[in-house]
Design an enzyme around this catalytic site. Structure first.
Site, PDB file in Angstrom:
ATOM      1  N   TYR A 126       7.048  -8.808   3.654  1.00  0.00           N
ATOM      2  CA  TYR A 126       8.085  -9.846   3.652  1.00  0.00           C
ATOM      3  C   TYR A 126       8.053 -10.416   5.066  1.00  0.00           C
ATOM      4  O   TYR A 126       8.178  -9.660   6.044  1.00  0.00           O
ATOM      5  CB  TYR A 126       9.467  -9.243   3.380  1.00  0.00           C
ATOM      6  CG  TYR A 126       9.781  -9.006   1.912  1.00  0.00           C
ATOM      7  CD1 TYR A 126       9.637 -10.020   0.970  1.00  0.00           C
ATOM      8  CD2 TYR A 126      10.266  -7.778   1.486  1.00  0.00           C
ATOM      9  CE1 TYR A 126       9.955  -9.805  -0.362  1.00  0.00           C
ATOM     10  CE2 TYR A 126      10.586  -7.563   0.148  1.00  0.00           C
ATOM     11  CZ  TYR A 126      10.420  -8.583  -0.767  1.00  0.00           C
ATOM     12  OH  TYR A 126      10.739  -8.380  -2.087  1.00  0.00           O
ATOM     13  N   LYS A 220       1.813 -13.213  -3.245  1.00  0.00           N
ATOM     14  CA  LYS A 220       2.533 -12.677  -4.416  1.00  0.00           C
ATOM     15  C   LYS A 220       3.771 -13.524  -4.712  1.00  0.00           C
ATOM     16  O   LYS A 220       4.614 -13.735  -3.829  1.00  0.00           O
ATOM     17  CB  LYS A 220       2.963 -11.230  -4.145  1.00  0.00           C
ATOM     18  CG  LYS A 220       3.809 -10.606  -5.255  1.00  0.00           C
ATOM     19  CD  LYS A 220       4.057  -9.124  -4.977  1.00  0.00           C
ATOM     20  CE  LYS A 220       4.863  -8.439  -6.066  1.00  0.00           C
ATOM     21  NZ  LYS A 220       6.303  -8.652  -5.981  1.00  0.00           N
ATOM     22  N   HIS A 244       8.574 -11.685  -9.844  1.00  0.00           N
ATOM     23  CA  HIS A 244       9.333 -10.575  -9.252  1.00  0.00           C
ATOM     24  C   HIS A 244      10.026  -9.768 -10.354  1.00  0.00           C
ATOM     25  O   HIS A 244      11.127  -9.247 -10.177  1.00  0.00           O
ATOM     26  CB  HIS A 244      10.379 -11.138  -8.277  1.00  0.00           C
ATOM     27  CG  HIS A 244      10.567 -10.356  -7.010  1.00  0.00           C
ATOM     28  ND1 HIS A 244      10.105 -10.770  -5.787  1.00  0.00           N
ATOM     29  CD2 HIS A 244      11.205  -9.170  -6.772  1.00  0.00           C
ATOM     30  CE1 HIS A 244      10.459  -9.891  -4.855  1.00  0.00           C
ATOM     31  NE2 HIS A 244      11.118  -8.915  -5.424  1.00  0.00           N
TER      32      HIS A 244
HETATM   33  C1  LIG Z   1      13.682  -1.937  -7.847  1.00  0.00           C
HETATM   34  C2  LIG Z   1      12.643  -2.967  -7.492  1.00  0.00           C
HETATM   35  C3  LIG Z   1      12.373  -3.223  -6.152  1.00  0.00           C
HETATM   36  C4  LIG Z   1      11.404  -4.181  -5.812  1.00  0.00           C
HETATM   37  N1  LIG Z   1      11.103  -4.371  -4.480  1.00  0.00           N
HETATM   38  C5  LIG Z   1      10.110  -5.246  -4.155  1.00  0.00           C
HETATM   39  C6  LIG Z   1       9.695  -5.375  -2.799  1.00  0.00           C
HETATM   40  O1  LIG Z   1      10.180  -4.693  -1.911  1.00  0.00           O
HETATM   41  N2  LIG Z   1       8.710  -6.283  -2.539  1.00  0.00           N
HETATM   42  C7  LIG Z   1       8.116  -7.055  -3.516  1.00  0.00           C
HETATM   43  O2  LIG Z   1       7.236  -7.865  -3.228  1.00  0.00           O
HETATM   44  N3  LIG Z   1       8.496  -6.928  -4.807  1.00  0.00           N
HETATM   45  C8  LIG Z   1       9.452  -6.034  -5.148  1.00  0.00           C
HETATM   46  N4  LIG Z   1       9.781  -5.873  -6.469  1.00  0.00           N
HETATM   47  C9  LIG Z   1       9.049  -6.626  -7.500  1.00  0.00           C
HETATM   48  C10 LIG Z   1       7.796  -5.852  -7.945  1.00  0.00           C
HETATM   49  O3  LIG Z   1       6.824  -5.806  -6.932  1.00  0.00           O
HETATM   50  C11 LIG Z   1       7.131  -6.513  -9.168  1.00  0.00           C
HETATM   51  O4  LIG Z   1       6.867  -7.869  -8.896  1.00  0.00           O
HETATM   52  C12 LIG Z   1       7.963  -6.403 -10.433  1.00  0.00           C
HETATM   53  O5  LIG Z   1       8.695  -5.195 -10.487  1.00  0.00           O
HETATM   54  C13 LIG Z   1       7.035  -6.494 -11.649  1.00  0.00           C
HETATM   55  O6  LIG Z   1       7.752  -6.528 -12.832  1.00  0.00           O
HETATM   56  P1  LIG Z   1       8.054  -5.232 -13.752  1.00  0.00           P
HETATM   57  O7  LIG Z   1       9.099  -4.453 -13.050  1.00  0.00           O
HETATM   58  O8  LIG Z   1       8.535  -5.877 -15.014  1.00  0.00           O
HETATM   59  O9  LIG Z   1       6.763  -4.478 -13.910  1.00  0.00           O
HETATM   60  C14 LIG Z   1      10.733  -4.910  -6.829  1.00  0.00           C
HETATM   61  C15 LIG Z   1      11.019  -4.621  -8.170  1.00  0.00           C
HETATM   62  C16 LIG Z   1      11.944  -3.656  -8.507  1.00  0.00           C
HETATM   63  C17 LIG Z   1      12.184  -3.356  -9.964  1.00  0.00           C
END
Ligand SMILES: Cc1cc2nc3c(=O)[nH]c(=O)nc-3n(C[C@H](O)[C@H](O)[C@H](O)COP(=O)(O)O)c2cc1C
Length: 348
Positions: A126, A220, A244
């Site tokens: 980030y 991303k 996300h």
């Molecule tokens: C609890 C949680 C925390 C997340 N934290 C981040 C993060 O710190 N950085 C990021 O790029 N994406 C973050 N994401 C998004 C994930 O990288 C990813 O894009 C997403 O979970 C994919 O979808 P799915 O949960 O349906 O598999 C987070 C997702 C969740 C569920």
């Protein structure tokens, strides 16, 4: 237990607030639902009599060999889910032979990841308003063994999550953000670190990241072909098609649909990966058939973590890998290269 079993084992979370934090989405959660619907809506025209008795799940992403195309998405604040915290995700990924993506808000620092035998990982950045801090994080991550920098670009503002508003869940505590603390930021506690994120990131920020990094940069959070194309023009090694997991912009296009546009616009000029709503081997096969080279899963590994720490993470990943193997067999593909576009029918 199957993936659905992990998904419904909500008692695994210590509170409704944590369950909402993990499973919730932005706004009314429409994109969370539509991500799933869009993968399901793609139909398969399986090949018959294809001689698929032995199958090869290996692939190559950014020039590196991978055991299979299923990777662990970056997720922050894993400590809410299980005492194993980020160690659980890391150990589970290693056990399942999966590549791991370490979040800026992950619980571990680079020094810990550096020690983990067999870990193959990328660093998710980030971006901060302080360009020097971004540079230090990128350089330290690469020194510690990160094979790529994943620059997340869909956090110009934090998505409004209705569930969190209802449960009152907030990310609490004053513990330092590990990787930021490690590069020597004067005040690495969560609140000031969060406040120093750059909510004005632009293509110039990507250019700086690319100029700093000696490993490939993946962008991303891309959902448009024109953006994907610009990212490649500016030196990115590829993009991760992601909304996300529906946590940022409600009604953002489901990734199964965005993927098609992005793959077409890139014309083979860089790597395309995809996440959001991937829950089965069929989903993985569809993603690859539409042109992705790998997928990432977020919530499923957190469900595994909640159910059984590192063992649960490995189990979820193993289930997905086995299911992907079965999907390949039933679709008539004995290698990932045989998961071609003609196998899939998009909804009208
Ligand atoms: C609890 C949680 C925390 C997340 N934290 C981040 C993060 O710190 N950085 C990021 O790029 N994406 C973050 N994401 C998004 C994930 O990288 C990813 O894009 C997403 O979970 C994919 O979808 P799915 O949960 O349906 O598999 C987070 C997702 C969740 C569920």
């Amino acid at each position: 237990m199957d993936i659905e079993g992990f998904a419904t084992a909500f008692a695994i979370f210590e509170s409704e607030g944590v369950e909402g934090y993990v499973n919730g989405g932005a706004g009314q959660g429409l994109t969370v639902v539509r991500n799933r619907e869009a993968w399901d809506a793609i139909e398969v025209r399986p090949r018959s009599l294809a001689g698929v008795g032995s199958r090869d799940l290996t692939t190559t992403v950014l020039g590196k060999p991978e055991n299979h195309p299923i990777m662990v998405a970056p997720v922050g604040f894993q400590g809410y889910v299980h005492a194993d915290s980020e160690h659980g995700l890391v150990e589970g990924a290693v056990a399942a032979g999966a590549r791991y993506c370490h979040s800026t808000f992950g619980a571990s620092g680079f020094a810990e990841l550096e020690q983990v035998e067999g870990l193959r990982w990328w660093f998710q950045l980030y971006c901060f308003a302080d360009a020097g801090l971004n540079r230090s994080l990128i350089e330290r991550a690469i020194e510690a063994g990160a094979d790529a920098i994943v620059m997340t670009v869909d956090l110009a503002a934090l998505g409004h999550r209705d569930r969190d508003a209802h449960t009152g869940f907030t990310l609490r505590g004053n513990r330092p953000v590990a990787c930021v603390a490690e590069v020597g930021l004067a005040d690495p506690r969560l609140a000031p670190v969060w406040a120093s994120l750059d909510h004005d990131i632009s293509w110039a920020t990507l250019e700086q990241t690319v100029a700093t990094s000696t490993v490939p940069v993946l962008v991303k959070g891309v959902l448009r072909g024109d953006d994907a194309s610009t990212a490649i023009d500016l030196g990115a090694g590829g993009v991760i098609v992601s909304n996300h997991g529906g946590r940022q912009l409600d009604t953002a296009i489901p990734t199964a649909r965005a993927l098609v546009d992005v793959v077409e616009a890139m014309g083979g000029r860089g790597e395309v990966l995809v996440d959001s709503g991937i829950r089965s081997g069929n989903d993985v096969a569809k993603a690859l058939g539409l042109g992705a080279s790998a997928v990432l899963v977020g919530r499923p590994v957190l469900w595994g973590l909640g159910v059984g720490g590192h063992v649960g993470v490995a189990q979820v990943l193993d289930l997905l890998v086995q299911d992907f193997d079965r999907s390949m067999a039933l679709m008539g593909a004995s290698s990932v290269g045989q998961l071609t576009r003609d196998l899939f029918v998009l909804p009208k």
